[in-house]
Motif scaffolding. Sequence first.
Motif, PDB file in Angstrom:
ATOM      1  N   THR A   1       0.710  -1.182   0.042  1.00  0.00           N
ATOM      2  CA  THR A   1      -0.077  -0.025   0.037  1.00  0.00           C
ATOM      3  C   THR A   1       0.777   1.161   0.001  1.00  0.00           C
TER       4      THR A   1
ATOM      5  N   LEU B   1       0.738   4.217  -2.713  1.00  0.00           N
ATOM      6  CA  LEU B   1       0.540   5.386  -2.549  1.00  0.00           C
ATOM      7  C   LEU B   1       1.641   6.430  -3.103  1.00  0.00           C
TER       8      LEU B   1
ATOM      9  N   ALA C   1      -4.241   1.937  -5.480  1.00  0.00           N
ATOM     10  CA  ALA C   1      -3.746   2.435  -4.033  1.00  0.00           C
ATOM     11  C   ALA C   1      -5.176   2.509  -3.105  1.00  0.00           C
TER      12      ALA C   1
ATOM     13  N   ALA D   1      -5.731   0.324   0.200  1.00  0.00           N
ATOM     14  CA  ALA D   1      -5.660   0.803   1.553  1.00  0.00           C
ATOM     15  C   ALA D   1      -7.217   0.451   2.150  1.00  0.00           C
TER      16      ALA D   1
ATOM     17  N   GLU E   1      -8.974   9.435   3.185  1.00  0.00           N
ATOM     18  CA  GLU E   1      -7.367   9.523   3.748  1.00  0.00           C
ATOM     19  C   GLU E   1      -7.766   9.749   5.352  1.00  0.00           C
TER      20      GLU E   1
ATOM     21  N   LEU F   1      -4.325   7.623   6.148  1.00  0.00           N
ATOM     22  CA  LEU F   1      -3.339   7.634   5.129  1.00  0.00           C
ATOM     23  C   LEU F   1      -2.637   9.474   5.316  1.00  0.00           C
TER      24      LEU F   1
ATOM     25  N   SER G   1      -2.304  12.062  -0.121  1.00  0.00           N
ATOM     26  CA  SER G   1      -1.694  11.059  -0.958  1.00  0.00           C
ATOM     27  C   SER G   1      -2.340  10.463  -1.790  1.00  0.00           C
ATOM     28  N   LEU G   2      -3.836  10.176  -1.801  1.00  0.00           N
ATOM     29  CA  LEU G   2      -4.630   9.683  -2.744  1.00  0.00           C
ATOM     30  C   LEU G   2      -4.981  11.065  -4.015  1.00  0.00           C
TER      31      LEU G   2
END
Length: 300
Positions: free
Chosen positions: A5, A9, A17, A21, A71, A76, A80-81
């Motif tokens: 993951t 990312l 991704a 996640a 996120e 996360l 990041s996404l």
Amino acid sequence: MSHTTMELLRVGPFHEALRAAVEDSGLTLEGLQRRIRARGVRVSLTALSYWRQGRSRPERPDSLRALGAIEEILRLPDGSLLALLGPPRPRGRWAHRPGRAFPGPGDPVPFPPGIGAPVACDTALRAFCQMDSVLVGADRSIRRVGTRMVLRALDDGPERCTVVYSGEPGVPPSAIRPEAVEGCTVGRVRSHPSDPLVAAELLFDRALHAGQTQLIEYAFTITDPTASRDFRRAFRYPAQTYVLDVRFDPSALPRRCFRFSQPDPASPEVVEGELDPAPCGSVHIAEHGMGGGVLGIGWD
């Protein structure tokens, strides 16, 4: 967070991704949706499923807010996404044909090479009412699209109209066959040399006077289809009433059906609500006052 993951990312793609996640978190999509809504953000289960499959991605403001909530819920790194999305991309069946967008009301039809320009009387017609009947086979492919419509002449002289079918990527153009059923005959037919795009002229049995109507029925049969996940109608003529009926083979009923729209074929799809198929395996939508854009039914 797993090493896989973390790497996804960093380099993407976005949907892989996101899928990794969510799997790391142990949440189902339903559980993730509930937690997003608890933060005051609305997102459909269909949209989450499509993001995870790579069939669509968040682009509208509400969707980007949902992405921020994801996120946070999945713990996360911030953004990041979002960083994996890149620039917005065109959507819809016609977006895969470079330089070719399906026309809006009054725009010229995108004729395949060799068929020439649209006939002038196309611009002198409006759809009073229109109904599409779509048959989806056991292999989940669209086998036949039948259209019944009443056209009204705005001026004297219309004696034909032009219809276009744009199929799924991978369908041979030669496998798309137009057929006249009632109130018309098939005139010139031209296919794109590589894309699944066919244009046909339908000749009326008379020339119309201003205000006069013509009932026609025609169909496109697809003899070598590929699996489909939606049917969409782009409106060349404003339509006072439009009905779309999709019928599924009883052995391959979808798990979920939903209605969607687009202001134009290059815009993102907007899922407008889920549909409950009838016991016979059919689902339909009805709309009044379609001035343009795209309307359709999708299914999983």
